[in-house]
Every structure is written in structure tokens, then in C-alpha cells.
Write an enzyme that holds these catalytic residues in place. Structure first.
Site, PDB file in Angstrom:
ATOM      1  N   GLU A   1       0.983  -1.165  -0.136  1.00  0.00           N
ATOM      2  CA  GLU A   1       0.026   0.056  -0.106  1.00  0.00           C
ATOM      3  C   GLU A   1       1.035   1.321   0.232  1.00  0.00           C
ATOM      4  O   GLU A   1       1.798   1.288   0.825  1.00  0.00           O
ATOM      5  CB  GLU A   1      -0.860  -0.079   1.433  1.00  0.00           C
ATOM      6  CG  GLU A   1      -1.957   0.954   0.961  1.00  0.00           C
ATOM      7  CD  GLU A   1      -2.148   1.438   2.438  1.00  0.00           C
ATOM      8  OE1 GLU A   1      -2.519   0.767   3.565  1.00  0.00           O
ATOM      9  OE2 GLU A   1      -2.261   2.771   2.656  1.00  0.00           O
TER      10      GLU A   1
ATOM     11  N   CYS B   1      -2.929   7.695   5.197  1.00  0.00           N
ATOM     12  CA  CYS B   1      -2.745   7.648   3.690  1.00  0.00           C
ATOM     13  C   CYS B   1      -4.028   7.880   3.080  1.00  0.00           C
ATOM     14  O   CYS B   1      -4.080   7.987   1.788  1.00  0.00           O
ATOM     15  CB  CYS B   1      -2.435   5.922   3.377  1.00  0.00           C
ATOM     16  SG  CYS B   1      -3.514   4.962   4.661  1.00  0.00           S
TER      17      CYS B   1
HETATM   18  P1  NAP Z   1       9.433   3.596   3.736  1.00  0.00           P
HETATM   19  O1  NAP Z   1      10.442   4.337   3.567  1.00  0.00           O
HETATM   20  O2  NAP Z   1       8.749   2.909   2.527  1.00  0.00           O
HETATM   21  O3  NAP Z   1       9.589   2.248   4.549  1.00  0.00           O
HETATM   22  C1  NAP Z   1       8.666   1.449   4.906  1.00  0.00           C
HETATM   23  C2  NAP Z   1       9.443   0.066   5.514  1.00  0.00           C
HETATM   24  O4  NAP Z   1      10.022  -0.565   4.327  1.00  0.00           O
HETATM   25  C3  NAP Z   1      10.618   0.316   6.453  1.00  0.00           C
HETATM   26  O5  NAP Z   1      10.707  -0.637   7.150  1.00  0.00           O
HETATM   27  C4  NAP Z   1      11.722   0.448   5.373  1.00  0.00           C
HETATM   28  O6  NAP Z   1      12.793  -0.268   6.138  1.00  0.00           O
HETATM   29  C5  NAP Z   1      11.332  -0.749   4.314  1.00  0.00           C
HETATM   30  N1  NAP Z   1      11.880  -0.431   3.118  1.00  0.00           N
HETATM   31  C6  NAP Z   1      11.698   0.726   2.503  1.00  0.00           C
HETATM   32  N2  NAP Z   1      12.492   0.627   1.130  1.00  0.00           N
HETATM   33  C7  NAP Z   1      13.083  -0.572   1.008  1.00  0.00           C
HETATM   34  C8  NAP Z   1      14.069  -1.319   0.469  1.00  0.00           C
HETATM   35  N3  NAP Z   1      14.205  -0.860  -0.893  1.00  0.00           N
HETATM   36  N4  NAP Z   1      14.221  -2.544   0.523  1.00  0.00           N
HETATM   37  C9  NAP Z   1      14.009  -3.308   1.874  1.00  0.00           C
HETATM   38  N5  NAP Z   1      13.309  -2.413   2.755  1.00  0.00           N
HETATM   39  C10 NAP Z   1      12.671  -1.329   2.333  1.00  0.00           C
HETATM   40  O7  NAP Z   1       8.106   4.233   4.247  1.00  0.00           O
HETATM   41  P2  NAP Z   1       7.887   5.238   5.454  1.00  0.00           P
HETATM   42  O8  NAP Z   1       9.142   5.584   6.288  1.00  0.00           O
HETATM   43  O9  NAP Z   1       6.924   4.640   6.435  1.00  0.00           O
HETATM   44  O10 NAP Z   1       7.277   6.474   5.038  1.00  0.00           O
HETATM   45  C11 NAP Z   1       8.259   7.249   3.955  1.00  0.00           C
HETATM   46  C12 NAP Z   1       7.169   7.930   3.114  1.00  0.00           C
HETATM   47  O11 NAP Z   1       6.183   6.782   2.846  1.00  0.00           O
HETATM   48  C13 NAP Z   1       6.189   8.943   3.470  1.00  0.00           C
HETATM   49  O12 NAP Z   1       6.902  10.244   3.704  1.00  0.00           O
HETATM   50  C14 NAP Z   1       4.989   8.784   2.795  1.00  0.00           C
HETATM   51  O13 NAP Z   1       5.176   9.698   1.619  1.00  0.00           O
HETATM   52  C15 NAP Z   1       5.056   7.436   2.420  1.00  0.00           C
HETATM   53  N6  NAP Z   1       3.942   6.739   3.250  1.00  0.00           N
HETATM   54  C16 NAP Z   1       2.850   6.288   2.887  1.00  0.00           C
HETATM   55  C17 NAP Z   1       1.933   5.618   3.447  1.00  0.00           C
HETATM   56  C18 NAP Z   1       0.457   5.382   2.752  1.00  0.00           C
HETATM   57  O14 NAP Z   1      -0.310   4.641   3.561  1.00  0.00           O
HETATM   58  N7  NAP Z   1       0.461   5.456   1.688  1.00  0.00           N
HETATM   59  C19 NAP Z   1       2.081   5.293   4.885  1.00  0.00           C
HETATM   60  C20 NAP Z   1       3.165   5.701   5.416  1.00  0.00           C
HETATM   61  C21 NAP Z   1       4.060   6.295   4.620  1.00  0.00           C
HETATM   62  P3  NAP Z   1      14.411   0.825   6.178  1.00  0.00           P
HETATM   63  O15 NAP Z   1      13.723   2.098   6.456  1.00  0.00           O
HETATM   64  O16 NAP Z   1      14.985   0.104   7.371  1.00  0.00           O
HETATM   65  O17 NAP Z   1      15.010   0.310   5.052  1.00  0.00           O
END
Ligand code: NAP
Length: 527
Positions: A265, A302
Site C-alpha cells: 500500500e 494514507c
Molecule cells: P518507507 O521508507 O517506504 O519504509 C517502510 C518500510 O519498508 C521500512 O521498514 C523500510 O525499512 C522498508 N523499506 C523501504 N524501502 C526498502 C527497500 N528498498 N528494501 C528493503 N526494505 C525497504 O516508508 P516510511 O518510512 O513509512 O515513510 C516514508 C514515506 O512513505 C512517507 O513520506 C510517505 O510519503 C509514504 N507513506 C505512505 C503511506 C501510505 O499509507 N500511503 C504510509 C506511510 C508512509 P528501512 O527504512 O529500514 O529500509
């Protein structure tokens, strides 16, 4: 319960060896105790092997036993009391009231999946009895049911440290389906994750389940998450977070020798359509409601309404003025972490730089706070949106873009240009029904949940809920990550042909010992 910073590998707590991490309080910028030490590919291999070993025994548990396990997790979370709430508040910057609400939602979700596991409808038993006399060919006895797919990797979300995290909806649905879970802690809430992980670990022991039913990993950087998605024992991935992160996991899963599904998501702008009669009738209330929804939880939902469309005219102009006042009255808040705060500021700056976009309001300034964000309100025209795709993309945080359309045709054209969405909202009055009717076919193609006269934040956890939608809101538009149907992501159908009764599973036995509704020869049969 002491937070140690260890990995939870089956029933053991194990000190990691790779990379030190600490949770950071986003309100103060201060690092918190204890030091967490990440795992490595050996730890990933260990937890995945344990999960694989546990799978057959766990999927054979009775429906009642599985339900009791989920209920034990819910009770364990409640029993942590203030210790858990305090830690979540410190790690997330979210208010105590919000966290208490989220805890109730998380436990409600676990109980919902307990009731779903218990009812057994998910087994979906279908029986086509043999037709030995059929001409020109006899039909064999065919019986199908759903079975769990295998161990599932769960990546928790930053913005729901409880409800979309270690014991969140993905874990609850996977465990209800009979899948062991390997969760990866979100780096934003390491302590919260460990506390909840220990509750699940204790529930596994209390319910006398194989230890591999649940493990929790911590990892510095992406290496642990990547190794998890690539591990041959993992059969599905559930993720909530950024589009970049979600797509990286989808690509990794697809490149495996045995590709697996990733239910990611990702991002959604949740358009809101203000139809003319509704605007004329209750524009002021709509402005207040929309700004409240867009700034709720510092805009970190979200389902935050990120784009609001109306047909330009006196009512829409008045609505914009009311939205300006509501935005100016909106309090600043602490965002979840420095990365999300920076991404919000960058997204807002990009909007400010667009010639066709005007910032028309700013919320109250923050008096203190490391990751504090003020609400922002922007406005533009449908013409600008139609020529600049960027304007319809998610800015995660307390901001919304008002879009003035010159007429209904322009509103429909913007709807047609939108990417896939978790939600779309229509505000209408009786005389708007015809225009809503014309909008609906487009929205049905683009959206997972369409609301009338409501606000998209606040996702009910129930049987009919759909929290999903076409890309990029999710990577798989056939699924929902909230509500009873979320269990379907972790099940697959299997058919038994000409099986002797002795080998048939209970769900397909002739005397129906589980008392399930079954489709027999095409007709739904009551137990
Ligand atoms: P994220 O950076 O995508 O990380 C979410 C999880 O996935 C973390 O545990 C991260 O671990 C892991 N991860 C991310 N990329 C990865 C990769 N390439 N390989 C392996 N693991 C990976 O999301 P976030 O920190 O929750 O938020 C960042 C942005 O996501 C926000 O600014 C927002 O734009 C968006 N977001 C959207 C929603 C929604 O529901 N639509 C919800 C929350 C956030 P590590 O950081 O340890 O790598």
C-alpha cells in the site's frame, strides 16, 4: 517489560551483530534507549527456516485454537498498559489520545480476525459431486477449499505504529489465514515494535504453537528487508509505506526464481469532489470538515484528502475563503520522523515553486518541536492540473490543494487523469445526483472506496471495508489491507479430485464437521 534491542527469533531473544540503531523522539530529536543491533542474512535464514518448519503444524491448528491465539495477542497488548502507550507516543510524536485509539483499533482488528478464523468462511469449501453417468464423459468428484500460502513477511508502516505494524492488520490477517509471520521493525518505532513483538512471542508460547509462527527482525538499512523478500521460504509480502519502497520490494519479489506476490500500500491523494448544490448548501461546514480531515494526525494518513475539486463560482470562492480561515486556525504538529518531515517540506516547496499554484494559507506556527509542521493550503486550476501530473501526486503531511474547475467537463477530465486511489469522496445534495452519476464510472475504475458526504480519514475495520485500489495506491488492486477481506491475500485455492473420504480435510468431509456454509453442486448449502 524491558526493551532490550534484541531480535526475536522464534522463541529466543538474540543479540544482533550488524549496525547499531536507536529510536529517536521526533519531538525533541533526542535518541532513546536502548541500542538496537540489527540482524543479518544468517538471522533472516534462521527465522525463515523456523517459519517454514512451523507452517504445516500451524496451518493444521483448529479454528478455535487460532482464534484464541489472536485474542491472546490482543489481550497481551492491552495488558502492556501505559508502558506501551508511553513508548509509542515518544517514538511517533503522535498524541496520547490518538495512540489509545489506535491501540483499541489494533486489538479490535485482532479480534475481528479471531472471529473470522473461528467462523471458517475463509475456507470457502466447494463441492462438485461425481457424476459417473454423465454423457459424453463422467465428472470426477471435485472438492476445493482455501489454504494459507506459507510464511509471510510484514513491513510495518511509520504512520500507524500499532495498527499497521508488528501486530497490525497484515499480521492479524496472515496469522488468521494460518501463515507464520516474520515482521521487520520500522526504524521509526523500534521500541514499540519490540514490545508488541514480545507480546506475540509470549502468545505463541502460551498457546503452545511452534515457535516459528512469529519472529521479529531489526535491520540497519535495507539489507535485512531485502534478504527477507528474497528468502525462498517467504511466500508473500505485506508492506505499507512509500511508493519507492513498495516498488523496490515488488521488483525484488518478481525477480526471485520463484516470484511471490507483494501487497504494497503506497500513495494516494484521495480526491474530494464538491458538487455545486452541496457547495451552495453547506460550503462553510465542508471547508471546516475538509481542513480537519487534511490536518488530522498532522496529515499523516494514507487517506488524507490531498486534492479538492469544485466548479468555480461564488460558492467555491466562499468555500476557499472558509478553508483559508480553517487552515489558519489549524495547530502545528510533530511529524513522525525527520525523513517524513523533510519529505513534507520538499513536497510543499515543489508546490510553492509551481507558477500555476498559489499558497493561500498557512496554519499556526509551532512554538517548539524538532519535526514540527504547519498546515498549508494551496490552490490552482483544473487546467494546471491537467497539464502537470505532479500536482496530483501525494504530499504526505498537513496540506491540501484546492482545484477550481471551469465546468463539469473539466472536473470529469481531472477525475479521468487521476492515478489509482485508495479513496474518492463526493459531496452532493439531491440536485447533484446527475453529475455524481456521470462521475461514478470514472471513479469506480480508479478507486478502492468511494464515499458520499463524508471524509476519507477514519477507516472502519469491518467485513465490507476496502482499503486498496489501483496502482499506485497499491501494487495489487484485487486486495484490501484493512477489513475482513484482507485475509484473502494470504490464501490460495486447492482442489482435491476423487479423494477417498479418509484423506479429505474436515472442511470437505461429507458430514460437514466444521458446520460450514458450502457451495455444493453450484448451490449454497446451509450447515
Ligand atoms: P518507507 O521508507 O517506504 O519504509 C517502510 C518500510 O519498508 C521500512 O521498514 C523500510 O525499512 C522498508 N523499506 C523501504 N524501502 C526498502 C527497500 N528498498 N528494501 C528493503 N526494505 C525497504 O516508508 P516510511 O518510512 O513509512 O515513510 C516514508 C514515506 O512513505 C512517507 O513520506 C510517505 O510519503 C509514504 N507513506 C505512505 C503511506 C501510505 O499509507 N500511503 C504510509 C506511510 C508512509 P528501512 O527504512 O529500514 O529500509
Amino acid at each position: 517489560m524491558t526493551i532490550t534491542g534484541d531480535l526475536l527469533i522464534g522463541g529466543q531473544t538474540v543479540r544482533g551483530k550488524h549496525g547499531k540503531m536507536r529510536a529517536v523522539n521526533p519531538a525533541t530529536g533526542k535518541e532513546m534507549e536502548p541500542v538496537f543491533v540489527g540482524g543479518d542474512s544468517h538471522d533472516v535464514d534462521k527465522v525463515c527456516s523456523l517459519a517454514q518448519t512451523a507452517f504445516d503444524a500451524y496451518r493444521s491448528t483448529g479454528l478455535e485454537d487460532r482464534a484464541l491465539f489472536l485474542e491472546a495477542i490482543a489481550q497481551g497488548i492491552i495488558d502492556l498498559g501505559d508502558e506501551l502507550v508511553d513508548r509509542v507516543v515518544s517514538e511517533s510524536g503522535l498524541t496520547r489520545g490518538r495512540i489509545e485509539g489506535e491501540r483499541a483499533r489494533t486489538c479490535g482488528q485482532l479480534r475481528l480476525f479471531a472471529s473470522i478464523a473461528r467462523a471458517g468462511r475463509w475456507l470457502n469449501p466447494v463441492i462438485d459431486p461425481a457424476l459417473p453417468e454423465r454423457q459424453p464423459l463422467p465428472r470426477p468428484d471435485l472438492r476445493s477449499r482455501k489454504i494459507p500460502v506459507g510464511p509471510v513477511a510484514v513491513f510495518g508502516a511509520s504512520n500507524f505504529p500499532l495498527a499497521f505494524s508488528v501486530a497490525g492488520g497484515d499480521t492479524a490477517a496472515a496469522l488468521a489465514a494460518g501463515c507464520p509471520v516474520v515482521a521487520k521493525s520500522h526504524p521509526s518505532h523500534l521500541g514499540t515494535s519490540e514490545l508488541v513483538g514480545r507480546v506475540i512471542q509470549a502468545a505463541v508460547a502460551k498457546c503452545d504453537l511452534p515457535e516459528g509462527v512469529f519472529s521479529l527482525l531489526v535491520g540497519e538499512g535495507n539489507a535485512v528487508g531485502e534478504a527477507l523478500v528474497r528468502h525462498p521460504a517467504i511466500q508473500a509480502v505485506a508492506f505499507t509505506g512509500s511508493r519507492r519502497g513498495g516498488l523496490a520490494l515488488v521488483a525484488m519479489a518478481a525477480a526471485r526464481p520463484n516470484p511471490i506476490p507483494v501487497f504494497a500500500e503506497m500513495s494516494s491523494t484521495n480526491p474530494v469532489f464538491l458538487l455545486p448544490a452541496a457547495l451552495a448548501e453547506r460550503g462553510a461546514a465542508l471547508a471546516k470538515g475538509l481542513v480537519d480531515s487534511a490536518t488530522l494526525g498532522v496529515g499523516q494518513f494514507c487517506t488524507k484528502p490531498g486534492i479538492v475539486l469544485g466548479i468555480d463560482g461564488a460558492a467555491f470562492q466562499q468555500f476557499a475563503k472558509d478553508a483559508v480561515i480553517a487552515t489558519e486556525n489549524a495547530a502545528a504538529g510533530t511529524m513522525l520522523n525527520a525523513g517524513i518531515h523533510n519529505a513534507f517540506l520538499k513536497g510543499a516547496e515543489e508546490l510553492q515553486r509551481e507558477d500555476a499554484v498559489e499558497q493561500i494559507a498557512e496554519g499556526k506556527a509551532a512554538s517548539t518541536g524538532h519535526c514540527a509542521a504547519q498546515a498549508m493550503l494551496f490552490s490552482t486550476t483544473a487546467q494546471a492540473v491537467l497539464s502537470t501530473q505532479r500536482l496530483t501526486e501525494e504530499v504526505f503531511g498537513p496540506t491540501t490543494l484546492l482545484v477550481a474547475c471551469k465546468d463539469e467537463a473539466e472536473m470529469l477530465a481531472v477525475a479521468e487523469q487521476l492515478e489509482g486511489q485508495l479513496t474518492a469522496t463526493i459531496h452532493l445534495a439531491d440536485s447533484d445526483l446527475a453529475i455524481a452519476q456521470r462521475l461514478l464510472p470514472t471513479l469506480e475504475r480508479k478507486v478502492g472506496r468511494i464515499l458520499v458526504n463524508g471524509f476519507p480519514t477514519g477507516v472502519e475495520v469491518s467485513h465490507a471495508m476496502v482499503h486498496g485500489g489501483p496502482f499506485p495506491s497499491t501494487s495489487d488492486n484485487r486486495a484490501t489491507s484493512v477489513g475482513g477481506m484482507a485475509i484473502e491475500r494470504f490464501l490460495r485455492p486447492i482442489c482435491y479430485q476423487n479423494f477417498p473420504v479418509e484423506l479429505l480435510p474436515d472442511a470437505l468431509q461429507p458430514e460437514n464437521p466444521l458446520s460450514l456454509w458450502r457451495l455444493v453442486d453450484g448451490k449454497l448449502q446451509q450447515p
